[in-house]
Write a protein that holds these residues in place. Structure first.
Motif, mmCIF file in Angstrom:
data_model
loop_
_atom_site.group_PDB
_atom_site.id
_atom_site.type_symbol
_atom_site.label_atom_id
_atom_site.label_comp_id
_atom_site.label_asym_id
_atom_site.label_seq_id
_atom_site.Cartn_x
_atom_site.Cartn_y
_atom_site.Cartn_z
ATOM 1 N N ARG A 113 51.520 45.678 70.947
ATOM 2 C CA ARG A 113 52.419 46.587 71.557
ATOM 3 C C ARG A 113 53.532 45.507 72.291
ATOM 4 N N ALA A 114 53.102 44.510 73.066
ATOM 5 C CA ALA A 114 54.012 43.611 73.615
ATOM 6 C C ALA A 114 54.561 42.529 72.562
ATOM 7 N N ALA A 115 53.996 42.508 71.339
ATOM 8 C CA ALA A 115 54.703 41.621 70.557
ATOM 9 C C ALA A 115 56.234 42.162 70.192
ATOM 10 N N TYR A 116 56.363 43.379 70.269
ATOM 11 C CA TYR A 116 57.607 44.155 70.099
ATOM 12 C C TYR A 116 58.659 43.634 71.121
ATOM 13 N N GLY A 117 58.389 43.106 72.123
ATOM 14 C CA GLY A 117 59.276 42.523 73.119
ATOM 15 C C GLY A 117 60.066 43.530 74.051
ATOM 16 N N PHE A 118 61.381 43.418 73.882
ATOM 17 C CA PHE A 118 62.266 44.239 74.615
ATOM 18 C C PHE A 118 62.023 45.638 74.255
ATOM 19 N N ALA A 119 61.823 46.038 72.996
ATOM 20 C CA ALA A 119 61.954 47.230 72.579
ATOM 21 C C ALA A 119 60.886 47.975 73.173
ATOM 22 N N ALA A 151 65.092 35.085 74.514
ATOM 23 C CA ALA A 151 64.882 34.844 75.772
ATOM 24 C C ALA A 151 64.478 36.240 76.605
ATOM 25 N N SER A 152 65.094 37.503 76.048
ATOM 26 C CA SER A 152 64.843 38.817 76.779
ATOM 27 C C SER A 152 63.726 39.251 76.214
ATOM 28 N N ASN A 153 63.409 38.989 74.867
ATOM 29 C CA ASN A 153 62.171 39.359 74.236
ATOM 30 C C ASN A 153 60.713 38.518 74.730
ATOM 31 N N LYS A 154 61.235 37.388 75.040
ATOM 32 C CA LYS A 154 59.997 36.727 75.637
ATOM 33 C C LYS A 154 59.713 37.127 77.210
ATOM 34 N N VAL A 155 60.780 37.447 77.888
ATOM 35 C CA VAL A 155 60.683 37.817 79.446
ATOM 36 C C VAL A 155 59.699 39.103 79.231
ATOM 37 N N ALA A 156 60.195 39.801 78.467
ATOM 38 C CA ALA A 156 59.591 41.281 78.278
ATOM 39 C C ALA A 156 58.133 41.090 77.931
ATOM 40 N N PHE A 157 57.768 40.029 77.127
ATOM 41 C CA PHE A 157 56.401 39.857 76.473
ATOM 42 C C PHE A 157 55.699 39.427 77.585
ATOM 43 N N LEU A 158 56.336 38.360 78.401
ATOM 44 C CA LEU A 158 55.455 37.894 79.496
ATOM 45 C C LEU A 158 55.239 38.892 80.612
ATOM 46 N N ASP A 159 56.073 39.677 80.985
ATOM 47 C CA ASP A 159 56.182 40.641 81.936
ATOM 48 C C ASP A 159 55.000 41.877 81.499
ATOM 49 N N MET A 160 54.943 42.308 80.270
ATOM 50 C CA MET A 160 53.885 43.235 79.912
ATOM 51 C C MET A 160 52.592 42.698 79.946
ATOM 52 N N MET A 161 52.383 41.307 79.431
ATOM 53 C CA MET A 161 51.006 40.782 79.477
ATOM 54 C C MET A 161 50.545 40.122 80.750
ATOM 55 N N GLY A 162 51.422 39.732 81.841
ATOM 56 C CA GLY A 162 51.005 39.177 82.904
ATOM 57 C C GLY A 162 50.783 37.629 82.536
ATOM 58 N N LEU A 163 51.533 37.046 81.945
ATOM 59 C CA LEU A 163 51.176 35.629 81.465
ATOM 60 C C LEU A 163 52.304 34.690 81.873
ATOM 61 N N ASP A 164 52.230 33.404 82.015
ATOM 62 C CA ASP A 164 53.428 32.254 82.275
ATOM 63 C C ASP A 164 54.237 32.141 81.183
ATOM 64 N N ALA A 165 55.295 31.550 81.211
ATOM 65 C CA ALA A 165 56.115 31.013 80.548
ATOM 66 C C ALA A 165 55.479 29.989 79.452
ATOM 67 N N LYS A 166 54.398 28.932 80.216
ATOM 68 C CA LYS A 166 53.771 27.996 79.440
ATOM 69 C C LYS A 166 52.868 28.520 78.504
ATOM 70 N N ASP A 167 52.370 29.563 78.596
ATOM 71 C CA ASP A 167 51.222 30.212 78.017
ATOM 72 C C ASP A 167 51.562 30.527 76.610
ATOM 73 N N VAL A 168 52.992 30.912 76.240
ATOM 74 C CA VAL A 168 53.709 31.021 74.947
ATOM 75 C C VAL A 168 53.496 29.811 74.078
ATOM 76 N N VAL A 169 52.705 29.788 73.048
ATOM 77 C CA VAL A 169 52.783 28.636 72.161
ATOM 78 C C VAL A 169 53.877 28.563 71.388
#
Length: 193
Positions: A113-119, A151-169
């Protein structure tokens, strides 16, 4: 009008109905309750017949004969039979004892679900209806799948999963054609993924 309150009709006007708010007010003020008509007139019978045909026409519409359900109860009977067969199939399955697999599946569903990002973060895919709107009517106004920046998709993904920006490969938020889906590759240290 008040004149219609005293007119007789089949079944009578004296019985209270849920929608009779105006008539109830008149009755509280002392207006008489007319009695029911004992024998319906030919006009009443013709009106009932015409009303029934109107309803039948509305229900059936312009459908061809092969689309008309001959037995409206058949679908309910079929549903009961299907439910019984499903219960029989469940009884034959071995009991599942792998709780770790269930937990992993639940976490994977959160990631999908989080992979859909902003949507997903904006709750635009929380139901079948909202998902259909997102990929049809919403596109005319603002195409969320194509017009939202990375950037908006990445922020939404990190927010939903509780991860840090450095965790996105790596991430690809837009589909680039058939068989080239959007994706996110991330490290989840807490889940050891």
């Amino acid at each position: 009008s008040q004149a219609r309150f005293s007119a007789q009709r089949t079944g009578g006007r004296a019985a209270e109905r849920i929608w009779d708010t105006c008539r109830r007010r008149w009755w509280r003020l002392g207006a008489p309750r007319p009695a029911a008509l004992e024998n319906p007139s030919e006009k009443d019978v013709a009106e009932c017949y015409s009303s029934f045909l109107d309803v039948l026409t509305e229900v059936l519409g312009d459908r061809p004969l092969w689309q008309i359900p001959w037995d409206p109860i058949a679908s309910f009977r079929r549903m009961r039979q299907d439910e019984a067969r499903f219960q029989e199939l469940l009884a034959r399955l071995p009991q599942w004892r792998n709780a770790q697999a269930v937990g992993d599946s639940l976490l994977a569903s959160l990631y999908s679900r989080a992979a859909y990002g902003f949507a997903a973060r904006a709750s635009m895919i929380d139901s079948v209806t909202s998902g259909a709107m997102l990929f049809s009517v919403q596109r005319a106004q603002f195409n969320v799948a194509e017009d939202v920046d990375a950037a908006s998709n990445k922020v939404a993904f990190l927010d939903m999963m509780g991860l840090d920006a450095k965790d996105v490969v790596c991430a690809q938020w837009r589909t680039e054609g058939p068989l080239r889906p959007a994706y996110v590759v991330a490290r989840d240290h807490a889940a050891r993924w």
